[in-house]
Scaffold this motif. Structure first.
Motif, short mmCIF file in Angstrom:
data_model
loop_
_atom_site.label_atom_id
_atom_site.label_comp_id
_atom_site.label_asym_id
_atom_site.label_seq_id
_atom_site.Cartn_x
_atom_site.Cartn_y
_atom_site.Cartn_z
N GLN A 46 0.83 -1.21 0.00
CA GLN A 46 0.00 0.00 0.00
C GLN A 46 0.87 1.26 0.00
OE1 GLN A 46 -3.34 0.16 2.71
NE2 GLN A 46 -3.61 -2.08 2.68
N MET A 47 2.00 1.22 0.68
CA MET A 47 2.87 2.39 0.72
C MET A 47 3.48 2.66 -0.66
SD MET A 47 2.70 3.69 3.72
CE MET A 47 0.97 3.21 3.55
N HIS A 52 3.49 6.12 -5.70
CA HIS A 52 3.46 6.27 -7.15
C HIS A 52 2.11 6.77 -7.68
CE1 HIS A 52 7.42 4.52 -7.96
NE2 HIS A 52 7.17 3.68 -6.98
N TYR A 53 1.02 6.48 -6.96
CA TYR A 53 -0.31 6.89 -7.44
C TYR A 53 -1.08 7.57 -6.29
CZ TYR A 53 1.20 3.14 -10.53
OH TYR A 53 1.94 2.33 -11.36
N PRO A 54 -0.60 8.73 -5.84
CA PRO A 54 -1.19 9.39 -4.67
C PRO A 54 -2.65 9.79 -4.85
CG PRO A 54 0.29 10.88 -5.83
CD PRO A 54 0.51 9.53 -6.43
N ASN A 55 -3.10 9.94 -6.07
CA ASN A 55 -4.48 10.40 -6.32
C ASN A 55 -5.43 9.27 -6.66
OD1 ASN A 55 -3.66 13.14 -6.00
ND2 ASN A 55 -2.90 13.16 -8.12
N GLU A 56 -4.97 8.04 -6.55
CA GLU A 56 -5.83 6.91 -6.87
C GLU A 56 -5.96 6.00 -5.65
OE1 GLU A 56 -4.97 4.80 -10.46
OE2 GLU A 56 -4.10 6.56 -11.43
N PRO A 57 -7.17 5.51 -5.34
CA PRO A 57 -7.35 4.60 -4.20
C PRO A 57 -6.67 3.26 -4.45
CG PRO A 57 -9.35 4.71 -5.52
CD PRO A 57 -8.43 5.77 -6.07
N SER A 72 -7.15 4.15 -18.00
CA SER A 72 -6.51 5.46 -17.96
C SER A 72 -5.54 5.60 -19.12
CB SER A 72 -5.75 5.61 -16.63
OG SER A 72 -4.93 6.74 -16.67
N SER A 73 -5.47 6.82 -19.65
CA SER A 73 -4.57 7.07 -20.77
C SER A 73 -3.11 6.88 -20.37
CB SER A 73 -4.77 8.50 -21.30
OG SER A 73 -4.53 9.44 -20.26
#
Length: 418
Positions: A46-47, A52-57, A72-73
């Motif tokens: 999870q860390m 790498h993807y701070p805006n995605e759950p 996603s593009s």
């Protein structure tokens, strides 16, 4: 990497990816899990995601029913040419094939482990077979394929290590060959596998309950399928265009021999034997190298051994078991073959580049202890000539010492081991 207990691999664009091994195997996470230990694989995963993807759950959030989910593009469904989405779709068929009752029986699974081990060994034997079989693609039964999937998924690094120990290279798993037409590549490859299995093990290559069972019926994708599995027998009947191949063919997983051929391309063989105490690998001398390699390429089903003399002893090499026996003392030593490539440093980037294939054997011969007084090899690279010194492990520009890259490092890189 060290904090997460993973391993780094290089992608096609040169970036490193971290592989986090599941511990225990298949420890998939759900949003209901409580992850308290900060040093757990779940927390580490999870860390990495958050970094790498701070805006995605981390956990998938289903979109409203009326909303169509789109990739996603920034997400390329192909990794190094491998289509992940198509492969995921094919796994539904695999799951259908291995949900038969016998796959839950301990005796069937125990047998499967034995058969999988023999399958890996058959891959090595097929590599060494002449008489038309050197390019054979071997095909597993579904009983074997389940263990192949499990071996890869349990611990990828362990799978890599095991493959290198048994085969000398990584056995790639390819499930994209789905055409079961009679006379097609998959059908022909399975017939070849049956023939090889009979030749090497004197057994019929057939697994009751572990063969192709048709394509999954539409009902298989119904959420109620697990409850109805044993209630309605008609739900267990396969469908599709290849009904005549039911109980006849194996899985669609294959392992093209080109992977092994490519891993050895441009390399030179270096045969080695293990020391008496089993801790050190020693190179054979140059004369023995040529004799052993010459015998190895002639191996077939009726001739898997080679006898030679060295000093006052006579030795017999068994290429099938990769063992050398002293005929006088009866002592046995393991043997192996390294596939070596010589490389030189690039002045501009510091990266390594292979020497031309025509120079590889010359450089390898010059590096042997018996060539200590003749350890220089001259090569041409582009418009310049170079002297390769296998003693100092350097390359010297003979055309111009003032040029950038006048003296560069060289190295002997072991690409794979058989």
């Amino acid at each position: 990497e060290e904090a997460f207990g993973g391993s780094a691999i290089s992608s096609s664009n040169g970036e490193d990816r971290i592989l986090l091994e599941a511990n225990p195997p298949f420890a998939f996470q759900t949003s209901n899990d409580v992850v308290s230990a900060k040093d757990s694989p779940q927390h580490a995963t999870q860390m990495v995601w958050q970094k790498h993807y701070p805006n995605e759950p981390f956990f998938f959030v289903p979109p409203p029913e009326e909303q169509t989910f789109a990739v996603s593009s920034s997400c390329d469904p192909k990794f190094s040419g491998f289509d992940v989405i198509e492969s995921a779709e094919r796994q539904s068929t695999f799951l259908w094939q291995v949900t038969q009752p016998q796959f839950f029986r301990k005796s069937f699974l125990t047998q499967g482990l034995t058969e999988y081990t023999k399958f890996l060994k058959l891959r090595r034997l097929a590599n060494n077979t002449v008489n038309g079989h050197v390019d054979t693609t071997i095909v597993p039964t579904y009983q074997i394929d389940l263990f192949w999937h499990t071996h890869i998924l349990t611990n990828m690094q362990a799978y890599f290590d095991d493959c290198n120990a048994v085969l000398g290279y990584i056995l790639h798993h390819d499930d994209s060959l789905t055409d079961r037409s009679e006379g097609g590549v998959l059908d022909t490859s399975f017939r070849d596998t049956k023939e090889l299995w009979k030749q090497h093990y004197n057994e019929q290559y057939h697994c009751p309950g572990g063969m192709y069972r048709g394509e999954p019926p539409k009902a298989f994708f119904d959420p109620e399928w697990p409850d109805k599995l044993h209630e309605e027998m008609e739900w267990q009947q396969g469908i599709g265009p290849y009904l005549r191949m039911i109980h006849v063919q194996g899985a669609t997983s294959t392992n093209p021999n080109k992977n092994q051929e490519e891993s050895h391309k441009g390399t030179v063989p270096c045969w080695q034997y293990k020391s008496e105490n089993g801790s050190i690998w020693n190179n054979y001398d140059g004369t023995e190298q040529k004799k052993i390699q010459s015998a190895y390429v002639k191996v077939d089903e009726s001739n898997t051994s080679f006898t030679y003399e060295s000093g006052r002893y006579t030795y017999k090499i068994n290429f099938e078991d990769m063992v050398q026996t002293n005929m006088s003392t009866k002592k046995r030593n393991e043997i192996r073959c390294q596939h070596v490539v010589w490389q030189h440093e690039l002045a501009s980037s510091g990266k390594w580049k292979n020497y031309d294939a025509k120079y590889q054997q010359q450089i390898e011969d010059a590096s042997r202890p018996e060539s200590m007084n003749n350890n220089i090899v001259e090569v041409d690279i582009g418009k310049s000539s170079y002297a390769i010194d296998t003693l100092s492990m350097t390359q010297n520009n003979l055309t111009s010492t003032k040029k950038k890259g006048g003296q560069l490092k060289i190295r002997r890189h072991v690409k794979s081991v058989t």
